[in-house]
Design an enzyme around this catalytic site. Structure first.
Site, PDB file in Angstrom:
ATOM      1  N   SER A 148       0.024   3.916  11.236  1.00  0.00           N
ATOM      2  CA  SER A 148       0.292   2.591  10.722  1.00  0.00           C
ATOM      3  C   SER A 148      -0.995   2.031  10.142  1.00  0.00           C
ATOM      4  CB  SER A 148       0.789   1.689  11.842  1.00  0.00           C
ATOM      5  OG  SER A 148      -0.259   1.446  12.755  1.00  0.00           O
ATOM      6  N   LYS A 149      -0.857   1.269   9.088  1.00  0.00           N
ATOM      7  CA  LYS A 149      -2.052   0.796   8.412  1.00  0.00           C
ATOM      8  C   LYS A 149      -2.887  -0.113   9.309  1.00  0.00           C
ATOM      9  CE  LYS A 149      -3.956  -1.235   4.320  1.00  0.00           C
ATOM     10  NZ  LYS A 149      -3.809  -2.217   3.254  1.00  0.00           N
ATOM     11  N   ARG A 150      -2.212  -0.873  10.114  1.00  0.00           N
ATOM     12  CA  ARG A 150      -2.920  -1.790  11.017  1.00  0.00           C
ATOM     13  C   ARG A 150      -3.905  -1.067  11.910  1.00  0.00           C
ATOM     14  NH1 ARG A 150      -1.328  -7.169  13.781  1.00  0.00           N
ATOM     15  NH2 ARG A 150      -3.162  -6.414  14.874  1.00  0.00           N
ATOM     16  N   LYS A 151      -3.431   0.030  12.479  1.00  0.00           N
ATOM     17  CA  LYS A 151      -4.274   0.749  13.429  1.00  0.00           C
ATOM     18  C   LYS A 151      -5.154   1.801  12.782  1.00  0.00           C
ATOM     19  CE  LYS A 151      -2.383   2.021  17.335  1.00  0.00           C
ATOM     20  NZ  LYS A 151      -1.393   2.693  18.206  1.00  0.00           N
ATOM     21  N   TYR A 172       0.849  -1.198   0.000  1.00  0.00           N
ATOM     22  CA  TYR A 172       0.000   0.000   0.000  1.00  0.00           C
ATOM     23  C   TYR A 172       0.878   1.238   0.000  1.00  0.00           C
ATOM     24  CZ  TYR A 172       0.950   0.666   5.013  1.00  0.00           C
ATOM     25  OH  TYR A 172       1.543   0.879   6.218  1.00  0.00           O
TER      26      TYR A 172
END
Length: 509
Positions: free
Chosen positions: A272-275, A34
């Site tokens: 961060s993409k996760r969060k 991404y």
RNA sequence: GGCCCCGUCGUCUAGCCAGGUCUAGGACAUCAGGUUUUCAUCCUGGUAACACGGGUUCAAAUCCCGUCGGGGUCACCA
């Protein structure tokens, strides 16, 4: 020309360059799957600078970590840049004189430099097994020592090293950090000095002979003739290691500018993409904010033109951008401001340009099927016109217009309440439905007729409007009521009015 | 923990380099009012910040020191 920091713009301090060489900047993302907003902003600032200075904007894939390097990941970056309207002058897709533009294809270029670095002793072999390194770290953490390699293998003599290698041992190669200190004259932060005693002898070449990131960037930036490096602040500590390598090779060091980081909404570390879904560019592409608004907004994160001007065209941004006005402190994302700016841009677009964008979303969402009948085209056009001023992003049209396409609208709680508010509502809805001509008259005429209808019944217009809106759309918000009616057409209006009447008459659950 | 960076309204920021014109400006958000059949738009107005403590100075948001707070970074990742 004199070397100086350009932290402040004063008109006469024109130079952010220290040579007369044409500006060459680069955006060097790692294909992780991404495109990070922070990366997008880095690309944007580099592009601004290149365009403004008449220089070149180079795209380079930092894909030396083969495990993560997939074609899909590369495409995400290409598409993201296209959406932003940032066209590389050189890159994997467009080629160029300094290629190849993917690190995975540049191994032959690295070999010569690595050999030279080994020969000159700048790199030295490290035979430490990983277990030793791991336990060293653990010890250092426990004893609150700095986490740094203890330079044990610096003691291995050249002869010893040669025989161990001959015997089949495969060392990694570390940077022999010299005594002294390095001063970085950062374009955005000014002078920063780091003592070499605080810099680790990092591994630069893997056992398999391939360079680690910090070596590859230096070789690439040099061989691609990069003059200015604008990148995230997370690279600041790397920078000193890189400068040491540049100097060891006797190469000219580019000018560096480290951009402030984009923080999470609560200011908690970098996005961060996760969060945070809003860390990925796809998030914005999917809702389809106006791209020009998006870059306008992005440009305003960590940079400003003056104390008032915020809305700027791409051309104005290119003209007005300056490294000297980049901020030093990290910034949080203000998505609501993006929505505001994007809504502004969309409202200023002629309807004729909004229509195809909106249409495409309705098709994609499966609300209308291609090819559209003439009636469907007209309906979509009517929806676009009605919702134009409410759109913050083109993709909003889908949720805004679901009520149109459903067989019957889903009733929002407040809408249902409006429906049942008055005992006379059911009769009113049926009576009004009976007055509807097919096709429906123009909105102004409908309104005039509706007002007469209200007067005749001795009720206020507001008493009429709310239940009717509820029956027609199931919602309490939306375009002017008679626009909604015309979007539906006479037949569907009647259906909905009658169903609304039934709901109004039904017992509260 | 070492090293490095940063610290103005809730958020993004202007102002800081060249101290006074700053009773700190703008935008988003928010609140109140107006326009409007709802929402949205548009218009008007309001609340709201110089992290803290010293120092320098006639004068400090601006210069210096310290404290506190936040962030980054310390892989045979990038």
């Amino acid at each position: 020309m004199q070397i100086r920091s350009a932290r402040f713009d004063s008109g006469w301090r024109l130079s952010e360059t220290h040579t007369m060489k044409p500006v060459r900047v680069r955006f060097a993302p790692s294909p992780t799957g991404y495109l990070h907003v922070g990366g997008a902003r880095t690309a944007l600032f580099n592009w601004f600078y290149a365009r403004q200075q008449g220089g070149s904007f180079v795209l380079r894939m930092e894909d030396t970590d083969a495990a993560r390097n997939t074609d899909a990941a590369r495409q995400t970056i290409f598409e993201g840049l296209r959406w932003l309207g940032l066209d590389p002058d050189e890159g994997p897709e467009q080629g160029g004189l300094f290629g190849p533009y993917s690190q995975s294809e540049r191994q032959p270029i690295y070999a010569a430099t690595i050999a030279e670095l080994k020969a000159s002793g700048v790199l030295y072999p490290c035979f430490c097994p990983r277990e030793r390194l791991a336990s060293l770290r653990t010890t250092q953490e426990a004893t609150r020592q700095p986490f740094r390699y203890d330079r044990a293998c610096r003691a291995v003599s050249a002869a010893d090293a040669a025989s161990r290698i001959a015997a089949g041992e495969v060392p990694a190669w570390r940077l022999r950090v010299p005594e002294g200190k390095t001063v970085l004259d950062d374009l955005v932060r000014g002078e920063i000095t780091v003592e070499h005693a605080d810099i680790e002898d990092i591994i630069l070449v893997r056992g398999d002979g391939t360079p680690i990131y910090n070596l590859a960037v230096v070789i690439d930036d040099h061989s691609m003739g990069i003059t200015h490096v604008l990148r995230g602040e997370d690279h600041l500590t790397n920078c000193f290691k890189q400068i040491i390598i540049f100097k060891a090779m006797g190469w000219e060091v580019p000018r560096y500018g480290h951009l402030p980081l984009i923080l999470g909404p609560a200011g908690e570390g970098k996005l961060s993409k996760r969060k945070h879904p809003e860390a990925a560019l796809e998030h914005y592409q999917a809702r389809d904010y106006h791209p020009e608004a998006f870059i306008n907004w992005l440009a305003l994160i960590g940079w400003s033109f003056d104390d008032k001007t915020e809305l700027m065209t791409r051309a104005e941004l290119v003209e007005r951008f300056s490294i000297g006005r980049i901020n030093k402190s990290g910034a949080r994302l203000n998505i609501e401001k993006l929505a505001s700016i994007s809504g502004d841009y969309i409202r200023r677009m002629p309807l004729a340009e909004v229509l195809p964008r909106v249409r495409q979303h309705l098709v994609k969402a499966g609300l209308v099927a291609e090819p559209l009948s003439a009636a469907a085209e007209a309906q979509v056009a009517a929806i676009a016109a009605a919702e134009h001023e409410r759109l913050k992003a083109f993709g909003d049209i889908v949720e805004f217009s679901r009520w149109v396409f459903a067989a019957q609208p889903t009733m929002e709680e407040k809408a249902l309440k409006n429906l049942k508010k008055d005992a006379a509502n059911a009769a009113m809805l049926r009576d009004w439905a009976a007055t509807l001509a097919d096709p429906l008259p123009l909105t102004a005429d409908m309104e005039a007729a509706a007002r007469e209808f209200c007067t005749a019944r001795g009720i206020g217009f507001g008493v009429f409007v709310h239940p009717v809106r509820a029956a027609l759309t199931g919602r309490t918000a939306g375009p002017p009521l008679f626009d909604c009616a015309r979007i539906l057409g006479a037949v569907r209006c009647r259906e909905r009015l009658l169903r609304g009447a039934d709901l109004a008459a039904s017992e509260p659950a």
